[in-house]
Design a protein around this motif. Structure first.
Motif, PDB file in Angstrom:
ATOM      1  N   TYR A 262      -7.360  -6.906  -6.235  1.00 34.54           N
ATOM      2  CA  TYR A 262      -7.502  -5.797  -7.205  1.00 34.54           C
ATOM      3  C   TYR A 262      -7.083  -4.459  -6.606  1.00 34.54           C
ATOM      4  CZ  TYR A 262     -11.754  -3.790  -5.113  1.00 34.54           C
ATOM      5  OH  TYR A 262     -12.641  -3.157  -4.285  1.00 34.54           O
ATOM      6  N   LEU A 263      -6.921  -4.417  -5.283  1.00 34.42           N
ATOM      7  CA  LEU A 263      -6.556  -3.158  -4.616  1.00 34.42           C
ATOM      8  C   LEU A 263      -5.045  -2.991  -4.440  1.00 34.42           C
ATOM      9  CD1 LEU A 263      -9.391  -3.099  -1.927  1.00 34.42           C
ATOM     10  CD2 LEU A 263      -9.116  -1.487  -3.814  1.00 34.42           C
ATOM     11  N   GLN A 264      -4.265  -3.912  -4.972  1.00 33.69           N
ATOM     12  CA  GLN A 264      -2.807  -3.763  -4.866  1.00 33.69           C
ATOM     13  C   GLN A 264      -2.344  -2.727  -5.902  1.00 33.69           C
ATOM     14  OE1 GLN A 264      -1.397  -5.517  -2.240  1.00 33.69           O
ATOM     15  NE2 GLN A 264      -3.566  -6.041  -1.969  1.00 33.69           N
ATOM     16  N   PRO A 265      -1.651  -1.660  -5.470  1.00 33.41           N
ATOM     17  CA  PRO A 265      -1.185  -0.674  -6.452  1.00 33.41           C
ATOM     18  C   PRO A 265      -0.155  -1.297  -7.392  1.00 33.41           C
ATOM     19  CG  PRO A 265      -0.465  -0.104  -4.214  1.00 33.41           C
ATOM     20  CD  PRO A 265      -1.290  -1.326  -4.089  1.00 33.41           C
ATOM     21  N   ASP A 266      -0.103  -0.795  -8.617  1.00 33.80           N
ATOM     22  CA  ASP A 266       0.849  -1.335  -9.592  1.00 33.80           C
ATOM     23  C   ASP A 266       2.258  -0.851  -9.285  1.00 33.80           C
ATOM     24  OD1 ASP A 266      -1.135  -2.657 -11.113  1.00 33.80           O
ATOM     25  OD2 ASP A 266      -1.718  -0.723 -11.977  1.00 33.80           O
ATOM     26  N   SER A 267       3.237  -1.670  -9.666  1.00 33.68           N
ATOM     27  CA  SER A 267       4.632  -1.299  -9.377  1.00 33.68           C
ATOM     28  C   SER A 267       5.051  -0.074 -10.193  1.00 33.68           C
ATOM     29  CB  SER A 267       5.558  -2.480  -9.652  1.00 33.68           C
ATOM     30  OG  SER A 267       5.342  -2.928 -10.972  1.00 33.68           O
ATOM     31  N   ASP A 268       4.365   0.144 -11.335  1.00 33.71           N
ATOM     32  CA  ASP A 268       4.709   1.328 -12.133  1.00 33.71           C
ATOM     33  C   ASP A 268       3.663   2.452 -11.963  1.00 33.71           C
ATOM     34  OD1 ASP A 268       2.701  -0.088 -13.382  1.00 33.71           O
ATOM     35  OD2 ASP A 268       3.450   0.252 -15.421  1.00 33.71           O
ATOM     36  N   ALA A 269       2.971   2.440 -10.825  1.00 32.97           N
ATOM     37  CA  ALA A 269       1.990   3.507 -10.551  1.00 32.97           C
ATOM     38  C   ALA A 269       2.706   4.851 -10.509  1.00 32.97           C
ATOM     39  CB  ALA A 269       1.306   3.234  -9.212  1.00 32.97           C
ATOM     40  N   LYS A 270       1.948   5.904 -10.879  1.00 32.95           N
ATOM     41  CA  LYS A 270       2.553   7.244 -10.929  1.00 32.95           C
ATOM     42  C   LYS A 270       2.257   8.002  -9.629  1.00 32.95           C
ATOM     43  CE  LYS A 270       1.744  10.260 -14.265  1.00 32.95           C
ATOM     44  NZ  LYS A 270       1.033  10.654 -15.493  1.00 32.95           N
ATOM     45  N   TYR A 271       3.300   8.343  -8.888  1.00 33.05           N
ATOM     46  CA  TYR A 271       3.127   9.096  -7.646  1.00 33.05           C
ATOM     47  C   TYR A 271       3.606  10.530  -7.842  1.00 33.05           C
ATOM     48  CZ  TYR A 271       2.219   4.608  -5.510  1.00 33.05           C
ATOM     49  OH  TYR A 271       1.666   3.399  -5.207  1.00 33.05           O
ATOM     50  N   GLU A 272       2.934  11.453  -7.152  1.00 32.22           N
ATOM     51  CA  GLU A 272       3.347  12.851  -7.239  1.00 32.22           C
ATOM     52  C   GLU A 272       4.751  12.994  -6.654  1.00 32.22           C
ATOM     53  OE1 GLU A 272       3.262  17.143  -5.598  1.00 32.22           O
ATOM     54  OE2 GLU A 272       3.215  15.326  -4.430  1.00 32.22           O
ATOM     55  N   ARG A 273       4.988  12.305  -5.538  1.00 28.98           N
ATOM     56  CA  ARG A 273       6.328  12.166  -4.984  1.00 28.98           C
ATOM     57  C   ARG A 273       6.345  11.024  -3.982  1.00 28.98           C
ATOM     58  NH1 ARG A 273       6.111  17.144  -0.618  1.00 28.98           N
ATOM     59  NH2 ARG A 273       3.992  17.586  -1.263  1.00 28.98           N
ATOM     60  N   VAL A 274       7.546  10.617  -3.596  1.00 30.76           N
ATOM     61  CA  VAL A 274       7.680   9.537  -2.619  1.00 30.76           C
ATOM     62  C   VAL A 274       8.510  10.062  -1.454  1.00 30.76           C
ATOM     63  CG1 VAL A 274       8.508   7.188  -2.210  1.00 30.76           C
ATOM     64  CG2 VAL A 274       7.631   7.820  -4.476  1.00 30.76           C
ATOM     65  N   LEU A 275       7.957   9.916  -0.242  1.00 33.13           N
ATOM     66  CA  LEU A 275       8.713  10.294   0.954  1.00 33.13           C
ATOM     67  C   LEU A 275       9.206   9.005   1.612  1.00 33.13           C
ATOM     68  CD1 LEU A 275       6.251  12.855   2.656  1.00 33.13           C
ATOM     69  CD2 LEU A 275       8.081  13.348   1.032  1.00 33.13           C
ATOM     70  N   ASN A 276      10.455   8.967   2.000  1.00 34.14           N
ATOM     71  CA  ASN A 276      11.006   7.768   2.637  1.00 34.14           C
ATOM     72  C   ASN A 276      11.407   8.050   4.073  1.00 34.14           C
ATOM     73  OD1 ASN A 276      11.087   5.624   0.545  1.00 34.14           O
ATOM     74  ND2 ASN A 276      12.227   7.216  -0.549  1.00 34.14           N
ATOM     75  N   TYR A 277      11.005   7.175   4.970  1.00 34.29           N
ATOM     76  CA  TYR A 277      11.391   7.293   6.378  1.00 34.29           C
ATOM     77  C   TYR A 277      12.014   5.987   6.850  1.00 34.29           C
ATOM     78  CZ  TYR A 277       8.607  11.555   6.695  1.00 34.29           C
ATOM     79  OH  TYR A 277       8.107  12.817   6.513  1.00 34.29           O
ATOM     80  N   LYS A 278      13.004   6.118   7.732  1.00 34.02           N
ATOM     81  CA  LYS A 278      13.575   4.947   8.397  1.00 34.02           C
ATOM     82  C   LYS A 278      13.002   4.959   9.811  1.00 34.02           C
ATOM     83  CE  LYS A 278      17.909   3.370   9.164  1.00 34.02           C
ATOM     84  NZ  LYS A 278      19.318   3.711   9.341  1.00 34.02           N
ATOM     85  N   ALA A 279      12.279   3.917  10.155  1.00 34.99           N
ATOM     86  CA  ALA A 279      11.581   3.885  11.449  1.00 34.99           C
ATOM     87  C   ALA A 279      12.541   4.108  12.620  1.00 34.99           C
ATOM     88  CB  ALA A 279      10.847   2.555  11.613  1.00 34.99           C
ATOM     89  N   GLU A 280      13.743   3.575  12.491  1.00 37.93           N
ATOM     90  CA  GLU A 280      14.732   3.676  13.584  1.00 37.93           C
ATOM     91  C   GLU A 280      15.107   5.128  13.889  1.00 37.93           C
ATOM     92  OE1 GLU A 280      14.889   1.560  11.079  1.00 37.93           O
ATOM     93  OE2 GLU A 280      14.895  -0.421  12.028  1.00 37.93           O
ATOM     94  N   ASP A 281      14.930   6.018  12.894  1.00 42.52           N
ATOM     95  CA  ASP A 281      15.305   7.435  13.085  1.00 42.52           C
ATOM     96  C   ASP A 281      14.217   8.234  13.811  1.00 42.52           C
ATOM     97  OD1 ASP A 281      17.536   6.889  11.663  1.00 42.52           O
ATOM     98  OD2 ASP A 281      16.804   7.758   9.774  1.00 42.52           O
TER      99      ASP A 281
END
Lengths: 413, 164
Positions: free
Chosen positions: A245-264
């Protein structure tokens, strides 16, 4: 409409079948953590408010950590008040010298995924590592919630932080969270929740996740959460099915999304005297240091001591430097003893201290003075945090700390 | 509507709770004993010069850092009437309301005022400074009611009298 992890926790807790960020709801506290330095004030306010009993004494956990071992004669007063309070109101969960509160709350199984937990310390956000909504409050609110079991909260918006890929050698979860704080800035997540995701964090240990959740507050966040997975289930001894029940929904509303590439990502430090003042270790390498600190609720766990021991094995630290190592709990201390880690560190020249908060909060165990520079694995480098306001504090990972202890200057691993 | 005037003490961004009251003084018995150490890492002279009714004006993220409630409490003990800042950290905000310390958010005003000058505030309405008006947002009702009752202790006292 879908929901984020923290919204799902709030819905389960309140029984509401819909919540929206920004709305004010009353939640039920699953656990309440009070630590030694604030217990006199909690006790005083509780009595002033006219409560006759704690709503559920088993939900309170009292931990002595800021004043253990005592640094001043007056410190004992806190323990006396604490013992009287616990006796009077039937509180049984007391830890008198077992380690730092946030480590004990998770390690001791007091917090479970999906719980809502309040604590009198701002780094209560740490329990987000196992998917709990946990946050710091003041002692007046703690007194009120001890009496009523309830607290109002504003349902926070969530910033999703997605990190994919494999971290380069020498880069740890500490470098990841410092980079994120540097990008968000100290107030970038104020009143919001952070939700960490991506295959990089999925590969992290619970300990590494605790380092990141611990520091969510340094970007102002109310909470920093990791979605419970198999590792969480195993750590908490819970069936994975009960965490679905704690899995967020795929269409959850986020204020924003930050993306990082670990290799960087690369090793970084928080430069004096703000946690969001991030520079790469390369930029500051060669800075002479007087003291290195490996410990705290941020980076005093077994994997932190282990990586430091690997680097320091068979070597000696720089001649004029002091290396202070503080395991986050008695359990970690004992495990590090059994594995020979303490021996390696001591032989390299480290001063090993008892689990507690002393140095990180500037009360005892290696206070720095005017003009000194300290490289430390804890979470705050504020002016005067570890002693003199004319000392400089640089925050880093245990890897950077150990490598630099050998050279006596900030060194890229 | 309540209206008041006060002298300004001007501070910058990210004034953290360790600056407002350092950890080493938190084990003192009372906030009265702590108050002389307020702001000591940054401006040791400040606490001795603050007078009752003065107003602190600061940049963004005022009160960031720890959950110590002594931060708003020492400000009240020093006689600070209210804090005007571009923004406040979350725990500090709750702690202030619970102790009845008024906080006012305004983006523009802190960049346009000088220390040592006087400012006028109309509760939940505006700031008047050098003939210019800066609008302020009213606080939500549940928070205003805690302030009106004199803080969370008083509000709980009232509740417990009804329960018992």
């Amino acid at each position: 409409m879908g929901y984020t992890l923290i919204e799902k926790i709030v819905m389960k807790n309140t029984g509401l079948d819909n919540v929206e960020s920004g709305s004010i709801v009353i939640v039920n506290a699953d656990k309440l953590m009070v630590h030694d330095i604030f217990i006199p004030f909690v006790a005083q306010k509780f009595e002033e408010m006219g409560f006759k009993k704690i709503y559920d004494p088993n939900k309170m956990v009292l931990i002595y950590d800021h004043l253990v071992p005592t640094a001043k004669v007056e410190d004992v007063r806190h323990f006396k008040i604490a013992e009287e309070f616990c006796e009077k109101y039937g509180v049984k969960n007391i830890h008198r010298s077992d380690g730092i509160c946030h480590q004990l709350m998770v390690e001791g199984g007091y917090v479970k995924p999906g719980d809502i937990v309040f604590g009198t310390d701002s780094h209560t956000t740490t329990y987000g590592a196992i998917g709990a909504f946990s946050t710091g409050i003041g002692y007046t609110e703690m007194a009120a919630v001890l009496g009523t079991g309830e607290l109002w909260i504003k349902v926070p918006q969530t910033i999703k932080v997605n990190i994919d890929g494999k971290l380069p050698n020498g880069v740890t979860s500490k470098d990841v969270i410092l980079r994120i704080i540097g990008d968000l800035k100290a107030d970038g997540a104020t009143y919001k929740a952070l939700e960490f995701s991506g295959n990089c964090v999925e590969n992290m240990s619970i300990s590494s996740r605790m380092t990141m959740a611990n520091m969510a507050i340094e970007a102002g966040a109310k909470s920093g959460l990791f979605v419970p997975d198999k590792k969480t289930a195993e750590y908490c001894n819970i069936d994975m099915k009960d965490l679905e029940y704690l899995q967020p929904d795929s269409d959850a509303k986020y204020e924003r999304v930050l993306n990082y590439k670990a290799e960087d990502l690369e090793p970084v430090v928080a430069y004096p005297s703000q946690v969001d003042n991030i520079k790469t270790v390369k930029e500051v390498s060669g800075t002479k240091i007087d003291q290195v600190f490996i410990g705290s609720c941020t980076n005093g766990r077994l994997e932190d001591l282990e990586v430091a021991a690997e680097i320091l094995k068979g070597k000696k630290i720089s001649k004029y430097l002091k290396l202070i190592v503080t395991p986050a709990s008695r359990k970690i201390y004992n495990e590090a003893l059994d594995k020979g880690i303490i021996k390696v560190l001591a032989e390299a020249g480290a001063i090993i201290t008892h689990p507690g908060c002393g140095l990180c909060c500037g009360r005892s165990g290696g206070i720095v003075s005017e003009g000194e520079k300290v490289l430390a694995t804890n979470n705050r480098n504020f002016l005067g945090r570890m002693g003199s306001s004319k000392a400089e504090i640089y925050l880093c990972s245990p890897v950077v700390a150990a490598v630099s202890a050998l050279t006596g200057e900030i060194t890229n691993p | 509507m309540e209206k008041f005037k006060g002298n300004i003490w001007l501070l910058g961004d990210d004034i953290d709770t360790d600056i407002i009251i350092p950890t080493e003084y938190l084990a003192l018995k009372t906030v009265e004993e702590m108050k002389e150490y307020a702001f000591s890492p940054l401006r040791p002279e400040l606490s001795g010069n603050i007078e009752t009714g003065d107003i602190i004006v600061a940049g963004k993220n005022f009160g960031c850092g720890s959950s110590r409630e002594q931060a708003p409490e020492v400000l009240i003990a020093l006689g600070i009437k209210c804090v005007i800042a571009k923004s406040f950290a979350r725990i500090f905000f709750r702690n202030s309301i619970n102790n009845g310390l008024l906080l006012i958010e305004n983006e523009e005003f802190p960049d346009n005022c000088k220390e040592g000058t006087s400012v006028e505030v109309q509760l939940n309405k505006n700031i008047i400074y050098e003939n210019k008006e800066y609008k302020i947002q009213p606080l939500p009702d549940n928070l205003m009611s805690i302030i009106k009752e004199g803080g969370l202790v008083e509000s709980m006292k009232k509740r417990n009298k009804q329960v018992n």
